[in-house]
Design an enzyme around this catalytic site. Structure first.
Site, PDB file in Angstrom:
ATOM      1  N   ASP A   1       0.867  -1.192   0.000  1.00 28.53           N
ATOM      2  CA  ASP A   1       0.000   0.000   0.000  1.00 28.53           C
ATOM      3  C   ASP A   1       0.895   1.231   0.000  1.00 28.53           C
ATOM      4  O   ASP A   1       2.093   1.152   0.301  1.00 28.53           O
ATOM      5  CB  ASP A   1      -0.911   0.019   1.241  1.00 28.53           C
ATOM      6  CG  ASP A   1      -1.847   1.233   1.242  1.00 28.53           C
ATOM      7  OD1 ASP A   1      -2.475   1.515   0.209  1.00 28.53           O
ATOM      8  OD2 ASP A   1      -1.936   1.924   2.276  1.00 28.53           O
TER       9      ASP A   1
ATOM     10  N   TYR B   1      -0.714   8.549  -2.424  1.00 25.19           N
ATOM     11  CA  TYR B   1      -0.609   8.403  -3.871  1.00 25.19           C
ATOM     12  C   TYR B   1      -1.790   9.061  -4.598  1.00 25.19           C
ATOM     13  O   TYR B   1      -1.719   9.322  -5.789  1.00 25.19           O
ATOM     14  CB  TYR B   1      -0.651   6.912  -4.254  1.00 25.19           C
ATOM     15  CG  TYR B   1       0.619   6.119  -4.033  1.00 25.19           C
ATOM     16  CD1 TYR B   1       1.746   6.656  -3.410  1.00 25.19           C
ATOM     17  CD2 TYR B   1       0.678   4.794  -4.472  1.00 25.19           C
ATOM     18  CE1 TYR B   1       2.889   5.889  -3.226  1.00 25.19           C
ATOM     19  CE2 TYR B   1       1.817   4.028  -4.297  1.00 25.19           C
ATOM     20  CZ  TYR B   1       2.919   4.576  -3.669  1.00 25.19           C
ATOM     21  OH  TYR B   1       4.046   3.804  -3.490  1.00 25.19           O
ATOM     22  N   GLY B   2      -2.866   9.262  -3.846  1.00 20.85           N
ATOM     23  CA  GLY B   2      -4.152   9.624  -4.457  1.00 20.85           C
ATOM     24  C   GLY B   2      -4.203  10.903  -5.269  1.00 20.85           C
ATOM     25  O   GLY B   2      -5.087  11.079  -6.096  1.00 20.85           O
TER      26      GLY B   2
ATOM     27  N   CYS C   1      -4.416  -1.470  -2.105  1.00 22.05           N
ATOM     28  CA  CYS C   1      -4.491  -0.034  -2.363  1.00 22.05           C
ATOM     29  C   CYS C   1      -5.312   0.156  -3.633  1.00 22.05           C
ATOM     30  O   CYS C   1      -4.951  -0.380  -4.687  1.00 22.05           O
ATOM     31  CB  CYS C   1      -3.064   0.483  -2.556  1.00 22.05           C
ATOM     32  SG  CYS C   1      -2.957   2.196  -3.088  1.00 22.05           S
TER      33      CYS C   1
ATOM     34  N   THR D   1      -8.317   2.031   1.160  1.00 25.73           N
ATOM     35  CA  THR D   1      -8.066   1.166   2.321  1.00 25.73           C
ATOM     36  C   THR D   1      -7.697   1.958   3.577  1.00 25.73           C
ATOM     37  O   THR D   1      -7.580   1.379   4.655  1.00 25.73           O
ATOM     38  CB  THR D   1      -6.980   0.117   1.990  1.00 25.73           C
ATOM     39  OG1 THR D   1      -5.814   0.797   1.498  1.00 25.73           O
ATOM     40  CG2 THR D   1      -7.479  -0.858   0.952  1.00 25.73           C
TER      41      THR D   1
HETATM   42  N1  DGL Z   1      -4.997   3.362   0.629  1.00 27.68           N
HETATM   43  C1  DGL Z   1      -4.898   3.720  -0.732  1.00 27.68           C
HETATM   44  C2  DGL Z   1      -6.148   3.436  -1.524  1.00 27.68           C
HETATM   45  O1  DGL Z   1      -6.816   2.457  -1.208  1.00 27.68           O
HETATM   46  C3  DGL Z   1      -4.129   4.936  -1.093  1.00 27.68           C
HETATM   47  C4  DGL Z   1      -4.508   6.259  -0.583  1.00 27.68           C
HETATM   48  C5  DGL Z   1      -3.493   7.290  -1.009  1.00 27.68           C
HETATM   49  O2  DGL Z   1      -2.301   6.978  -0.942  1.00 27.68           O
HETATM   50  O3  DGL Z   1      -3.886   8.380  -1.421  1.00 27.68           O
HETATM   51  O4  DGL Z   1      -6.465   4.105  -2.463  1.00 27.68           O
END
Ligand code: DGL
Length: 272
Positions: free
Chosen positions: A6, A38-39, A69, A191
């Site tokens: 993740d 990452y979003g 993720c 997540t």
């Molecule tokens: N937990 C991740 C998801 O399910 C990433 C969230 C992120 O890094 O912005 O999208």
């Protein structure tokens, strides 16, 4: 060992359910906390980062990796499965969270009005819409997606109980209700969000079902391993559990909240 990846701590909400269901499976968790979230990143960055995480987990000896993720599943999974694995890692496999969640949604008591809260990148990818429409007729479900920029940052910063987070969730819920006042079920398709499920529950009208993914993904993994005994045979079953992060090592209180009990991280370098 089964690898779990993740951008940060969010995947621990999936790992917790995998451990509950398959307690003997040895697992190696990697959170790219140094570069989370990452979003709000570009598709290319998400792809490169996810590939680095995956290569690290493969190098540690994981024959199977789960992208726990949604953002990485939406922007990197298919490309890796189609263009990287066949050439560089023909005997390894990587699975995501989108497909199992959509299979569950299509098979369970179906809500006609479905809402999805996710990162900007996941919403922009349209991955849920595309996967859902592969399994269900277009008019059988009215889908409304709301991107929640800023939410992962607050959660990763340990601010999930603050007024700022509660207000932001209220704002996203009101956006959802403006677009579809009849929403019956919402999916938290990030997540990280299970940690603030209660805030979504409080802001949504009574009776709206709030679904998270950990249990669904764990159950689908179990079914996958039953169907692929050769893969099950390649995974150690001595219950070893290891946790790595690209950020600082040690016991993280926040990770402990995500996972439900204390875990100790080792710092690793996955880039370059
Ligand atoms: N937990 C991740 C998801 O399910 C990433 C969230 C992120 O890094 O912005 O999208």
């Amino acid at each position: 060992m089964l690898g779990i990846f993740d951008s940060g701590f969010g995947g621990l909400t999936v790992l917790r359910e995998i451990h509950r269901r398959l307690p003997h499976l040895s697992t190696l968790y990697l959170g790219d906390n140094a570069r989370a979230p990452y979003g709000d990143r570009s598709q290319e960055e998400i792809f490169q980062f996810a590939l680095e995480g995956l290569s690290f987990l493969f190098a540690q000896g994981c024959p199977l990796v789960i992208f726990a993720c949604n953002t990485a599943s939406a922007h990197a999974l298919r490309r890796i499965q189609q263009t990287i694995l066949p050439i560089r890692f023909p005997d390894r496999r990587v699975l995501g969270v989108t497909r199992p969640t959509v299979e569950y949604l299509a098979g369970s008591d179906r809500a006609h009005h479905l809402g999805i809260f996710a990162t900007q990148a996941t919403v922009d990818s349209r991955s849920y819409e595309l996967e859902l429409h592969k399994l269900l007729a277009k008019n059988s479900v009215m889908l409304t997606q709301v991107a929640c920029p800023g939410l992962t940052n607050l959660i990763e910063a340990g601010k999930e109980e603050t007024e700022e987070t509660a207000q932001l969730v209220k704002h996203f819920v009101s956006d959802m209700l403006t677009q579809d006042p009849h929403v019956q079920r919402v999916l938290l398709a990030c997540t990280h969000y299970p940690l603030i499920k209660h805030l979504f529950g409080k802001s949504l009208p009574k009776g709206v079902d709030v679904l998270t993914q950990g249990e669904v993904v764990a159950q689908k993994l179990e079914t996958y391993l039953e169907r692929h005994p050769e893969m099950m045979g390649r995974l150690n079953q001595n219950g070893m559990r290891k946790y790595c992060t690209t950020s600082s090592a040690g016991i993280s209180q926040l990770a402990t909240r995500f996972y439900g009990s204390e875990i100790n991280f080792e710092q690793v370098n996955i880039h370059g």
